[in-house]
Design a protein around this motif. Structure first.
Motif, PDB file in Angstrom:
ATOM      1  N   UNK A 135       0.722  -1.192  -0.043  1.00 22.50           N
ATOM      2  CA  UNK A 135       0.129  -0.149  -0.123  1.00 22.50           C
ATOM      3  C   UNK A 135       0.976   1.151  -0.041  1.00 22.50           C
ATOM      4  N   UNK A 136       0.441   2.101  -0.946  1.00 25.17           N
ATOM      5  CA  UNK A 136       1.206   3.564  -0.595  1.00 25.17           C
ATOM      6  C   UNK A 136       0.149   4.589  -0.869  1.00 25.17           C
ATOM      7  N   UNK A 137       0.513   5.714  -0.067  1.00 29.44           N
ATOM      8  CA  UNK A 137      -0.394   6.592  -0.164  1.00 29.44           C
ATOM      9  C   UNK A 137       0.451   8.087  -0.240  1.00 29.44           C
ATOM     10  N   UNK A 138      -0.272   8.599  -1.356  1.00 33.40           N
ATOM     11  CA  UNK A 138       0.445   9.963  -1.737  1.00 33.40           C
ATOM     12  C   UNK A 138      -0.496  11.022  -1.169  1.00 33.40           C
ATOM     13  N   UNK A 139       0.081  12.153  -0.370  1.00 38.10           N
ATOM     14  CA  UNK A 139      -0.850  13.040  -0.140  1.00 38.10           C
ATOM     15  C   UNK A 139      -0.409  14.359  -0.876  1.00 38.10           C
ATOM     16  N   UNK A 140      -1.367  15.229  -0.975  1.00 37.48           N
ATOM     17  CA  UNK A 140      -0.945  16.402  -1.493  1.00 37.48           C
ATOM     18  C   UNK A 140      -1.456  17.689  -0.342  1.00 37.48           C
ATOM     19  N   UNK A 141      -0.529  18.600  -0.114  1.00 37.45           N
ATOM     20  CA  UNK A 141      -0.818  19.676   0.874  1.00 37.45           C
ATOM     21  C   UNK A 141      -0.525  21.142   0.275  1.00 37.45           C
ATOM     22  N   UNK A 142      -1.185  21.958   0.738  1.00 42.69           N
ATOM     23  CA  UNK A 142      -1.017  23.301   0.695  1.00 42.69           C
ATOM     24  C   UNK A 142      -0.382  23.670   1.625  1.00 42.69           C
ATOM     25  N   UNK A 143       0.884  24.622   0.999  1.00 45.12           N
ATOM     26  CA  UNK A 143       1.655  25.227   2.243  1.00 45.12           C
ATOM     27  C   UNK A 143       1.968  26.643   1.536  1.00 45.12           C
ATOM     28  N   UNK A 144       2.851  27.445   2.408  1.00 43.55           N
ATOM     29  CA  UNK A 144       3.127  28.623   2.117  1.00 43.55           C
ATOM     30  C   UNK A 144       4.830  28.520   2.238  1.00 43.55           C
ATOM     31  N   UNK A 145       5.380  29.305   1.237  1.00 43.72           N
ATOM     32  CA  UNK A 145       6.940  29.268   1.089  1.00 43.72           C
ATOM     33  C   UNK A 145       7.279  30.406   1.996  1.00 43.72           C
ATOM     34  N   UNK A 146       8.788  30.265   2.210  1.00 44.54           N
ATOM     35  CA  UNK A 146       9.316  31.493   2.948  1.00 44.54           C
ATOM     36  C   UNK A 146       9.080  32.693   2.359  1.00 44.54           C
TER      37      UNK A 146
END
Lengths: 311, 780
Positions: free
Chosen positions: A171-182
């Motif tokens: 099983x593999x799970x790929x998650x995508x996240x919103x993030x803010x750069x520096x």
């Protein structure tokens, strides 16, 4: 705690011990070829061929670019694979890992097919001949049956229709996240989630054992989220697991069907990693199906299930 | 196998049937043979009628029975180191005759005293060694501590584990396959200080017997050996005592009559004091220490010539600790860690002589082994206080009841039969944590399983009988059953030992034993860690079984010298080993998932030349053996050498008495290096990106198979000298011992590392360099 106390006391008891260099008096140590390749349906065949180092060689592992590498598909000779210089493709790669040049062998005439048996035979004037085979598994018949959000986690139920006979999965799970750069820019990043991000009480993901959270066990973590069909041979099984989905906007679920070679290889690698620093454990030998050498020739077939924004 | 069982039963029945017919018009002389000086019963003393070569030997409790036709006889009572006594007996009725033999100080060349005698030539038993305590005490001692188990390691067919360890590996068996009995009570952990010392205090021990094969039917429950340690009963005549001061420990013993010739006691104790000596050098805030102690006590009371009661108790404990206390301003903190483990064994035994041919021993025993860890952390400040407590405990406890009979129905037959019931309580590793905080409720968590209970029962019958003056046999059947987790296991185990006298001084022997073992030991090391956990056979994990065949010869043609040779072949099945990589730290939870079951094979040749009488005594022992294991899921199913597989193992043991004031002892041992798993190469894994293994090295060590490398050979010379002096009230002895006289750097552990030049090399850790020690003993 127990382990540390024990080791501390033993250490105190052996303060008088001393250390010295001794001569190796075992079997003559000859270098051998190490073949590593993972074949995936729909992709080209890429083989890494290296040479073992003896424990007394103080240098980086050498890749072999001048071997005679023959490919057979379903028993029929196909072609002799050509070596490519690794650094031409990836000039920025950390060259400390290799001594001098690095090579890989490629077969890109056609992509890997499920059900076919691939055999590699390698000859080299300085080393023993090696060979290995793998039969590429078919794509797992799997679908996402249910997703629930609970306390910030996403609870998944994935159904797998297992074919009769021994089958091996990952099983593999790929998650995508919103993030803010520096710099304050909003971006989205996707990555495979480590096993710590996937929680489960499903026995098949715990080496077919019922896990009691209140019990103390000293067993390797299932880092690769491997499982076999011992508990559901020939049946449809509903695999249950959760991912920390509080910030997950998209998640890809991948059920990978592995051949037995790759399954045993991954399993022994994770056991070796887990027990590496245990003073009293017997060392783990990583599985190999390479005759005359070491490494692995394995194959897999990925079934990727993409989810759109669950919110 | 069924054929063997049927044949054994048939022979037993025939001999029993034949016996009574021959018993008519015969009378029996019976009684006890004891040491006249102390009243201690003598084990294996000879009772002999020389005219027709008929005789018997005393049993474990000093009892004998000899049946002869009516007539007048000269009966010789003898025991090495004692004056023989000849009794003229007119036998026209059954008579009871207790004989007290006197110590023979006049025979100077007799220097092996106070113990039992090997009679390998005449005895049907094979693969048995007997050690007297005086032999053990005369040999060099590690750190001044004479040790039974380490002396047994010097016997052919017996191997030590690693450097300094007192563990035993007998004929290819593991350390869990030894049945260690102290006055008939199983001792589950016979080690102190991680195996460097055994739990047996030589001041309390009377006699040690080791069985490596040809097991008589009265023994069962382990595959590879029986170590039968008998405690002293106590001097019935007068008060005796002694004390010893050593470098790391001291001990004392006292024994004597409570009521002369009726009730006697023995009490002995020892304690190490490294912790006390080191304390002045430690800071006031933090103290670290380790010690162990043993206490042996025995009481015996004679109700009559027929009836005697014994109570023996052993308790011993190891304790390691670290205590830290600190205070500053209004704050304080403390960290206290304790680890302690030990055995408590008790036996209440009643000997009763029903008739001059039937002797009974009934015993109730209790054995408890516990291992505990306590860790306490406390912190207080002006506003808050909190604490964390961690506790761990594991062990095994047995209650057992046994009744045994020795029956001498006719001349030449010695029957033993009996039954035993044991109730086991297996206490798996249980961990408890408790968090307390003055501002919140306590949090208590418990990890681990509940106790497991099991019942083990066995019955046996054996007959030691002469088929002719040349041919003697011991045939028997041991049956056992085990009940655990609603599952029954049982076994029928035939045993046979046969001796044939080729000439007056050459004997041929053969033996067969089937053994079944219902207990498994979860252990990760060869050094006997206290965390080792005994667990029962379960539904999934079956009992261990073995079949052992032995063939041997004894030559007794040189005065006072005995030469013996034995070969053996042993198969073992249902052995357990950890799965690759799995380690164990004292919890039984999920243990069945962590082990693989497989089989083993061992074979070898043992040679021994032994001299027990004279100013110079000792033995030369040599063993050639091969031991291997096969597990379907280990080492890819291929056979591999067991970690205690040792091709050559030799020992030279010599003691010499110059005069009453000085004697010396020396031992030299040699053994092929232990088999270990040593990575010989480094190989590349699949690229990290292929399997998310980015946090680890991309290269890993590689080895061809399990236990693929031999450590360097092991050899060591130890030397000891005793200076005795008779004082006004007793005898004082100075002992000086040197362990590893020529400072051989023996391997304890190997690994691949770097030298000062940065080159990769093989490195060896040595545990003990040359170690001198001195002790002072005073006995009155």
């Amino acid at each position: 705690m127990l382990r540390n106390t024990l080791l501390l006391v033993m250490l105190l008891g052996t303060l008088s011990s001393c250390e010295k260099e001794i001569e190796y008096k075992g079997k003559e140590l000859n270098n051998f070829l190490v073949l590593n390749a993972k074949l995936t349906e729909g992709e080209t065949i890429r083989i890494e061929l290296t040479r073992s180092n003896t424990i007394f060689e103080n240098k980086a592992i050498k890749t072999i670019g001048d071997a005679d590498v023959q490919l057979f598909i379903d028993g029929e000779y196909v072609e002799t694979l050509q070596a490519y210089n690794f650094f031409k493709d990836a000039p920025n790669y950390n060259q400390e890992h290799y001594s001098g040049e690095a090579y890989y062998y490629l077969y890109n005439t056609e992509s890997v097919k499920a059900g076919s048996t691939y055999t590699i035979k390698i000859k080299h004037s300085d080393y023993n001949d090696i060979s290995a085979s793998t039969q590429v598994p078919s794509k797992a018949d799997a679908w996402i049956k249910n997703i629930e959000s609970e306390n910030g986690n996403l609870n998944y139920t994935v159904a797998i229709k297992d074919e009769p006979g021994k089958n091996f999965y990952r099983l593999r799970v790929k998650g995508c996240y919103d993030y803010q750069t520096i710099n304050g820019v909003n971006e989205t990043g996707c990555t495979y989630l480590g096993y710590h991000s996937v929680s489960t009480k499903d026995p098949v993901l715990s080496f077919n054992r019922i896990i009691d959270e209140d019990s103390f066990t000293d067993y390797p973590d299932n880092v690769y989220l491997l499982f076999d069909d011992e508990l559901f041979d020939g049946e449809t099984y509903e695999l249950k697991f959760s991912i920390r989905g509080e910030k997950t906007d998209d998640a890809d679920i991948e059920i990978i069907q592995l051949d037995e070679n790759l399954y045993r290889y991954y399993n022994t690698v994770q056991m070796r990693d887990y027990y590496e620093d245990y003073a009293f454990s017997e060392p783990v030998r990583v599985y190999s199906n390479i005759k005359g050498g070491a490494g692995v020739l394995g194959s897999n077939n990925s079934h990727l299930m993409t989810l759109e924004n669950h919110n | 196998m069924n054929k063997a069982i049927r044949l054994t039963l048939l022979l037993l029945c025939l001999t029993l049937y034949y016996g009574p017919l021959q018993a008519q018009n015969k009378y029996t002389i019976s009684g006890y043979v004891s040491d006249g000086g102390t009243g201690e019963k003598l084990i294996n003393a000879n009772v002999y009628e020389p005219a027709d070569y008929r005789g018997s030997a005393t049993n474990l409790y000093g009892f004998y029975s000899l049946t002869l036709p009516a007539g007048t006889y000269q009966i010789i009572y003898s025991y090495v180191g004692f004056k023989s006594q000849v009794k003229t007996i007119e036998l026209n009725a059954d008579i009871q005759l207790n004989v007290a033999l006197e110590y023979d100080s006049a025979i100077e060349e007799v220097t092996v005293l106070g113990g039992a005698v090997n009679n390998k030539l005449k005895d049907s038993q094979m693969s048995k060694e007997i050690l007297s305590v005086s032999t053990i005490k005369r040999l060099p001692a590690f750190m001044g501590e004479a040790d039974i188990m380490k002396t047994l390691q010097l016997m052919p067919g017996v191997q030590s584990g690693s450097e300094g360890s007192s563990g035993l590996y007998v004929r290819g068996g593991g350390p869990d396959q030894n049945l260690i009995l102290l006055d008939g009570v199983p001792v589950y952990n016979a080690n102190h200080l991680f195996g460097f010392f055994s739990v047996f205090n030589t001041d309390a021990v009377k006699n040690v017997s080791l069985y490596k094969g040809g097991f008589p039917a009265r023994f069962g429950g382990r595959l590879s050996s029986v170590i039968d340690v008998r405690m002293k009963e106590g001097n019935e005549k007068k008060i005796h005592g002694g004390a010893q001061l050593g470098l790391i420990s001291s001990r004392f013993f006292i024994e004597g009559p409570i009521k002369k010739d009726k009730t006697a006691f023995h009490l002995s104790a020892r304690r190490t004091y490294i912790d006390l000596l080191a304390r002045p050098f430690m800071s006031t805030e933090e103290t670290t220490g380790y010690f162990f102690y043993d206490i042996n006590a025995k009481l015996n009371h004679k109700f009559s010539d027929r009836s005697r009661l014994y109570l023996s108790v052993y308790t011993g404990r190891d304790k390691a600790y670290n205590e830290y206390d600190d205070e500053w301003e209004a704050n304080s903190s403390s960290y206290n860690d304790y680890m302690y483990w030990g055995n408590l064994t008790t036996a209440l035994r009643w000997n009763y002589m029903f008739s001059n041919k039937l002797f009974m021993n009934a015993t109730v025993t209790y054995s408890d082994y516990n291992f505990n860890v306590d860790s306490h952390y406390k912190e207080n400040d002006q506003t808050d206080s909190n604490a964390f407590i961690y506790e761990y405990s594991s062990g095994i406890m047995d209650w057992s009841a046994k009744v045994e009979f020795d029956w001498y129905p006719t001349p030449g037959h010695e029957l033993k039969f009996g039954a035993n019931y044991t109730y086991h309580t297996f206490k798996p590793g249980v961990e408890t944590t408790k968090e307390t905080d003055s501002t919140a409720d306590d949090i208590i968590k418990t990890f681990g399983g509940n106790n497991t209970y099991a019942s083990e029962m066995n019955m046996y019958i054996e007959d030691n009988f002469s088929l002719s003056p040349l041919l003697k046999a011991n045939l028997g059947i041991h049956t056992s059953a085990f009940y655990v987790e609603n599952t029954w296991y049982h076994s029928i185990e035939p045993r046979a030992s046969i001796r044939y006298l080729i000439t007056d001084d050459i004997t041929l022997k053969a033996a067969y034993s089937k053994m079944q073992q219902y207990l498994h030991l979860l252990s990760n090391s060869t050094i006997g860690l206290p965390t080792d956990l005994w667990l029962p056979a379960t539904k999934r994990i079956k009992p261990q079984v073995s079949d052992q065949y032995a063939l041997g010869a004894v030559y007794d043609g040189i005065k006072n010298v005995e030469l013996s040779a034995e070969t053996f072949y042993k198969t073992m099945d249902k052995l357990i080993e950890y799965k690759e990589g799995v380690s164990f730290f004292g919890s039984s939870v999920g243990w069945e998932d962590m082990v693989e079951t497989g089989r083993g094979e061992a074979y070898g040749l043992e040679l021994m030349l032994r001299k027990e009488v004279g100013k110079t005594t000792g033995w030369l022992g040599y063993t050639w053996s091969k031991t291997s294991r096969q597990f379907d899921k280990l080492n890819f199913g291929n056979w591999f050498p067991a970690r205690y597989d040792r091709r050559h193992d030799a020992s030279i043991v010599i003691s010499h008495k110059f005069n009453d004031r000085i004697d010396i002892g020396a031992t030299w041992v040699y053994g092929t290096g232990n088999a270990i798993t040593l990575p010989t190469h480094e190989i590349r894994l699949l690229p990290a990106a292929e399997h998310d293994r980015v946090w680890y090295e991309s290269n890993i060590p590689y080895f061809e198979h399990r236990n693929n490398y031999r450590m360097p050979d092991y050899h060591r010379l130890d030397f000891g000298i005793n200076f005795h002096k008779q004082k006004k009230r007793g005898m004082r002895t100075w002992n000086i011992s040197v362990y590893n006289v020529y400072n051989r750097q023996n391997p304890f552990f190997l690994y691949a590392g770097h030298n000062d030049e940065g080159n990769k090399v093989l490195k060896q850790i040595t545990l003990f360099p040359i170690l001198p020690s001195v002790s002072y003993t005073y006995k009155f």
